[in-house]
Motif scaffolding. Sequence first.
Motif, PDB file in Angstrom:
ATOM      1  N   THR A 260       4.294  -1.063   2.701  1.00  0.00           N
ATOM      2  CA  THR A 260       4.266  -0.125   1.585  1.00  0.00           C
ATOM      3  C   THR A 260       3.172   0.895   1.901  1.00  0.00           C
ATOM      4  O   THR A 260       2.611   0.889   2.996  1.00  0.00           O
ATOM      5  N   ASP A 261       2.860   1.746   0.943  1.00  0.00           N
ATOM      6  CA  ASP A 261       1.840   2.761   1.176  1.00  0.00           C
ATOM      7  C   ASP A 261       0.475   2.163   1.482  1.00  0.00           C
ATOM      8  O   ASP A 261      -0.322   2.762   2.193  1.00  0.00           O
ATOM      9  N   ASP A 262       0.191   0.962   0.943  1.00  0.00           N
ATOM     10  CA  ASP A 262      -1.158   0.413   1.130  1.00  0.00           C
ATOM     11  C   ASP A 262      -1.212  -1.058   1.528  1.00  0.00           C
ATOM     12  O   ASP A 262      -2.270  -1.668   1.523  1.00  0.00           O
ATOM     13  N   SER A 263      -0.081  -1.654   1.868  1.00  0.00           N
ATOM     14  CA  SER A 263      -0.111  -3.044   2.332  1.00  0.00           C
ATOM     15  C   SER A 263       0.964  -3.272   3.384  1.00  0.00           C
ATOM     16  O   SER A 263       1.973  -2.561   3.422  1.00  0.00           O
TER      17      SER A 263
ATOM     18  N   GLU B  10      -4.275  -4.515   4.462  1.00  0.00           N
ATOM     19  CA  GLU B  10      -4.348  -3.521   3.384  1.00  0.00           C
ATOM     20  C   GLU B  10      -4.992  -2.254   3.919  1.00  0.00           C
ATOM     21  O   GLU B  10      -5.933  -2.322   4.718  1.00  0.00           O
ATOM     22  N   LEU B  11      -4.481  -1.116   3.454  1.00  0.00           N
ATOM     23  CA  LEU B  11      -5.040   0.167   3.839  1.00  0.00           C
ATOM     24  C   LEU B  11      -6.180   0.506   2.883  1.00  0.00           C
ATOM     25  O   LEU B  11      -5.967   0.652   1.681  1.00  0.00           O
ATOM     26  N   ARG B  12      -7.396   0.613   3.447  1.00  0.00           N
ATOM     27  CA  ARG B  12      -8.564   0.937   2.631  1.00  0.00           C
ATOM     28  C   ARG B  12      -9.365   2.023   3.336  1.00  0.00           C
ATOM     29  O   ARG B  12      -9.696   1.873   4.516  1.00  0.00           O
ATOM     30  N   ASP B  13      -9.657   3.071   2.619  1.00  0.00           N
ATOM     31  CA  ASP B  13     -10.437   4.186   3.175  1.00  0.00           C
ATOM     32  C   ASP B  13      -9.861   4.683   4.498  1.00  0.00           C
ATOM     33  O   ASP B  13     -10.595   4.954   5.448  1.00  0.00           O
ATOM     34  N   GLY B  14      -8.554   4.761   4.562  1.00  0.00           N
ATOM     35  CA  GLY B  14      -7.902   5.308   5.754  1.00  0.00           C
ATOM     36  C   GLY B  14      -7.804   4.353   6.930  1.00  0.00           C
ATOM     37  O   GLY B  14      -7.374   4.760   8.010  1.00  0.00           O
TER      38      GLY B  14
ATOM     39  N   TRP C 272      -6.688   0.210   8.282  1.00  0.00           N
ATOM     40  CA  TRP C 272      -6.019  -1.041   7.973  1.00  0.00           C
ATOM     41  C   TRP C 272      -6.986  -2.202   8.176  1.00  0.00           C
ATOM     42  O   TRP C 272      -7.569  -2.360   9.244  1.00  0.00           O
TER      43      TRP C 272
END
Length: 197
Positions: free
Chosen positions: A150-153, A183-187, A189
């Motif tokens: 998904t967009d962030d996982s 997870e995508l965090r601060d640009g 993974w």
Amino acid sequence: MNSDVALAPEADEADEAETRAPDPQDGADTSRRRWPRVLGALLTVALIATGGALYAEGRQLRDTPATANLALTDAEATTRVTGDVSSALGKIFSYGPGTTATTQKAAKEVLAGKALQQYATLFGQVERQSADQKLTLTTEVARAGVTRLTDDSAHLLVFLDQVYERRGRTPTTAAAQLTVTAELRDGRWWIVEIGFT
């Protein structure tokens, strides 16, 4: 002559009666003229119903979980998460007798949440073995596949090739398989969960 005169009105009446009587051919012509209209109306209704059903089916296909999985539609994002996770796994599962501190530092830069806790527990044992047995482990990702994105996982299935070297012994090669949640965090993974299978 009178008889002729008397017969004439009767003949006119007969003609009128003949004109007024329904002709079976006329009814058939009327029903033949109506039938194409009825058939056209039925076909129009059928086409509208079919179009509505196809539209509803198309909406369902667009709204399925499969279409929400970017691993099937976004090659660039899939490549990026695969590369980030593969690089991270290579760093945290490669170490030697004098490099365990570097490996632990790398783990804090790529792991978060449950994965960091799992790794800390596991690495405590590894650190002792590495020092006692002069063990070196080199890990490379042989293959990684994104099963859900998904967009962030992201969820990945990863196959590792690992080479164990102990001082004075022949290196041993082994394969490992992991499931990884990132997870995508601060640009970037981050690996948040690792499943050992």
